[in-house]
Design an enzyme around this catalytic site. Structure first.
Site, PDB file in Angstrom:
ATOM      1  N   GLY A  23       1.287  -1.674  -0.434  1.00 36.85           N
ATOM      2  CA  GLY A  23      -0.446   0.113   0.210  1.00 36.85           C
ATOM      3  C   GLY A  23       0.616   1.294   0.130  1.00 36.85           C
ATOM      4  O   GLY A  23       0.361   2.273   0.207  1.00 36.85           O
TER       5      GLY A  23
ATOM      6  N   ARG B 191       2.259  -1.105  -6.609  1.00 35.79           N
ATOM      7  CA  ARG B 191       1.867   0.574  -7.013  1.00 35.79           C
ATOM      8  C   ARG B 191       3.724   1.427  -7.165  1.00 35.79           C
ATOM      9  O   ARG B 191       3.456   1.730  -8.021  1.00 35.79           O
ATOM     10  CB  ARG B 191       0.524   1.244  -6.140  1.00 35.79           C
ATOM     11  CG  ARG B 191       0.206   2.471  -7.099  1.00 35.79           C
ATOM     12  CD  ARG B 191      -0.169   2.939  -5.980  1.00 35.79           C
ATOM     13  NE  ARG B 191      -1.221   2.499  -4.661  1.00 35.79           N
ATOM     14  CZ  ARG B 191      -2.494   2.798  -5.483  1.00 35.79           C
ATOM     15  NH1 ARG B 191      -3.250   3.776  -6.237  1.00 35.79           N
ATOM     16  NH2 ARG B 191      -3.608   2.248  -4.684  1.00 35.79           N
TER      17      ARG B 191
ATOM     18  N   CYS C 263     -19.547   6.906 -23.346  1.00 31.52           N
ATOM     19  CA  CYS C 263     -21.022   7.157 -23.259  1.00 31.52           C
ATOM     20  C   CYS C 263     -21.271   7.832 -21.649  1.00 31.52           C
ATOM     21  O   CYS C 263     -22.356   7.374 -21.706  1.00 31.52           O
ATOM     22  CB  CYS C 263     -22.203   6.842 -23.976  1.00 31.52           C
ATOM     23  SG  CYS C 263     -23.956   7.757 -24.620  1.00 31.52           S
ATOM     24  N   GLU C 264     -20.931   8.643 -21.103  1.00 30.28           N
ATOM     25  CA  GLU C 264     -20.985   8.700 -20.130  1.00 30.28           C
ATOM     26  C   GLU C 264     -20.011   9.700 -19.155  1.00 30.28           C
ATOM     27  O   GLU C 264     -19.184  10.325 -19.400  1.00 30.28           O
ATOM     28  CB  GLU C 264     -20.078   7.733 -18.845  1.00 30.28           C
ATOM     29  CG  GLU C 264     -20.382   7.261 -17.926  1.00 30.28           C
ATOM     30  CD  GLU C 264     -21.649   6.516 -17.588  1.00 30.28           C
ATOM     31  OE1 GLU C 264     -21.724   6.340 -15.847  1.00 30.28           O
ATOM     32  OE2 GLU C 264     -21.860   5.867 -18.185  1.00 30.28           O
TER      33      GLU C 264
END
Length: 477
Positions: A277, A322, A393-394
């Site tokens: 994390g 990450r 389309c959002e």
């Protein structure tokens, strides 16, 4: 020329943390791969390859991974953690969290750097094995591992399985016995500490799907130890993601070591896994804790707590993903349209690109912020506040909610978004039947495909009603 950010008035539509840049062409330190630079003509170069050449060969949207950067981050993290824990008389194991981004080549990079691999599904396990990882160097997570996945994992000889619930004890034991193995297992517990960015919350209980309540650990470890096919190696805890600072880890470690010490009364507990994390910078306002600083702080707190409890210092395990692959990644887009939108007398420039929430859903899912820069040129035009919108389309299809670009950004420009190596391809999807973008690695002036992109033909091939012998895709691929 550049512009003095102090002389410019921030756009009132900009978030408080975002200031007009002195130079809207600058590649801010900490956001980009170590190889990132610009040519004399202003073009972005990654791993020795120009952005325009990458777009011409592979198209856009495109995920780019700086191979040397990813390898170096992995090797440095391992070296720092091992050095700091050697200082307190123990060892550190590092598992690369494959959920961030996994491909067979990335598996090879991580193994070559000395890391183990953490997987969360049968698919990730298959990729790790296909990448040449020794099964003994793999860990298997998940709150709902299927019986087939447990059989597969124990059959190939996986290193450790993280037991997430009481019901899994019997399931893992049965799979291990069936495959003639004594399986190493960890028990995932909730320490009551939840951390995010620079803050953490410590309670007595966490309401979440992963792990078991810390106070239940002694009873469940007793059940594990009663299984002849299982070997308990230690507790496991994950307190959150994108964490800045070590305070949350310190509080969690102290709580875990109290239970760890109690468990020693009934048998060995050789390891303690504190999870991952560790945070990275996504924007110029982010100030992640340097890895060395984290390692020093974590080693110190573990040493202090073990001295207080009068117990041996266990082997420590960590699962970063990450922080290794995120900063090594850059996404490349082509501008399609621009649109100035008046908001109560103030203008925001919408810049629409050829990707969006199909290749980076994190802004829509989590409100994640990113930065953006022109990739194929620079400009002396004063910066304007922009919002980089996707093509889907959002209304929530936003790639970069707010940043400044030169005001002459125009259709056809290439844009680059840094820090997209983690959780972007991994969460990519086919919304609006958009094919998932390819992933390429750049190194020493050359680029090669890690994961090929999807075409419309690929999408139609999964549709059992499509006339595969005569696709009618209008020539679009």
């Amino acid at each position: 020329m550049t512009f003095d950010s102090h002389a410019q008035t921030p756009n009132p539509l900009a978030p408080d943390w975002l200031r007009p840049p002195a130079d809207a062409n600058e590649l801010a330190a900490g956001l980009w791969p170590s190889s990132a630079s610009r040519t004399s003509a202003g073009e972005l170069v990654l791993g020795g390859v120009r952005a325009s050449d990458l777009a011409a060969e592979f198209g856009t949207p495109l995920y780019i991974i700086d191979e040397a950067d990813a390898r170096a981050r992995a090797a440095e993290l391992l070296a720092v953690f091992q050095a700091e824990f050697a200082r307190i008389g123990t060892n550190a194991k590092v598992y690369y969290a494959g959920k961030a981004f996994l491909s067979t080549e990335v598996v090879r990079w991580m193994i070559a750097a000395g890391l183990n691999i953490d997987v969360c599904s049968g698919g990730e396990l298959a990729v790790a094995l296909a990448g040449g990882a020794e099964p003994s160097r793999l860990g298997f997570h998940g709150n709902n591992k299927s019986l087939a996945e447990l059989d597969q994992a124990t059959r190939v000889g996986i290193g450790t399985i993280v037991i997430d619930s009481e019901i899994e004890i019997g399931r893992v034991a049965e799979a291990a016995a069936r495959n003639g193995r004594v399986q190493n297992v960890r028990l995932r517990v909730n320490s009551g500490v939840h951390a995010h960015t620079h803050e953490f919350l410590a309670t007595s209980h966490e309401d979440q799907k992963f792990g078991i309540v810390l106070t239940d650990a002694p009873r469940l470890v007793g059940l594990i130890r009663a299984q002849a096919a299982l070997n308990f190696v230690g507790l496991h805890c994950h307190i959150g993601s994108q964490i800045f600072g070590a305070d949350g880890f310190a509080e969690s470690a102290a709580r875990l070591l109290d239970v760890h010490a109690a468990l020693l009364a009934d048998g060995p507990v050789p390891e303690l896994n504190l999870g991952g994390g560790f945070g990275i910078a996504y924007t110029s306002a982010d100030e992640p804790t340097p890895i060395r600083e984290l390692a020093v702080a974590l080693a110190d707190i573990v040493a202090t707590e073990c001295t207080r409890l009068n117990i041996p210092v266990p082997v420590l395990a960590f699962e970063p993903g990450r922080v290794i692959i995120g900063p090594a990644g850059v996404s490349l887009y082509r501008v399609g349209t621009t649109k100035a939108v008046d908001v109560s007398g103030t203008t925001r420039l919408y810049v629409s690109v050829d990707g969006g929430m199909s290749d980076n859903v994190r802004p829509a899912l989590y409100g994640a912020d990113y930065a953006v820069r022109l990739a194929d040129r620079t400009s002396d035009i004063a910066p304007e506040l922009v919002r980089i919108a996707g093509k889907h389309c959002e209304s929530g299809d936003i790639v970069v909610d707010a940043d400044y670009l030169p005001g002459d950004v125009t259709p056809g420009d290439l844009l680059a978004v840094p820090a997209t190596g983690a959780y972007c391809w991994a969460l990519s999807n086919n919304y609006n039947y958009q094919g998932r973008a390819p992933v390429v690695a750049v190194l020493n002036g050359a680029a090669r495909v890690l994961v090929r992109g999807e075409t419309i033909a690929d999408l139609l091939a999964r549709d059992t009603g499509a006339a595969l012998s005569a696709p009618t895709n209008g020539g679009i691929s």
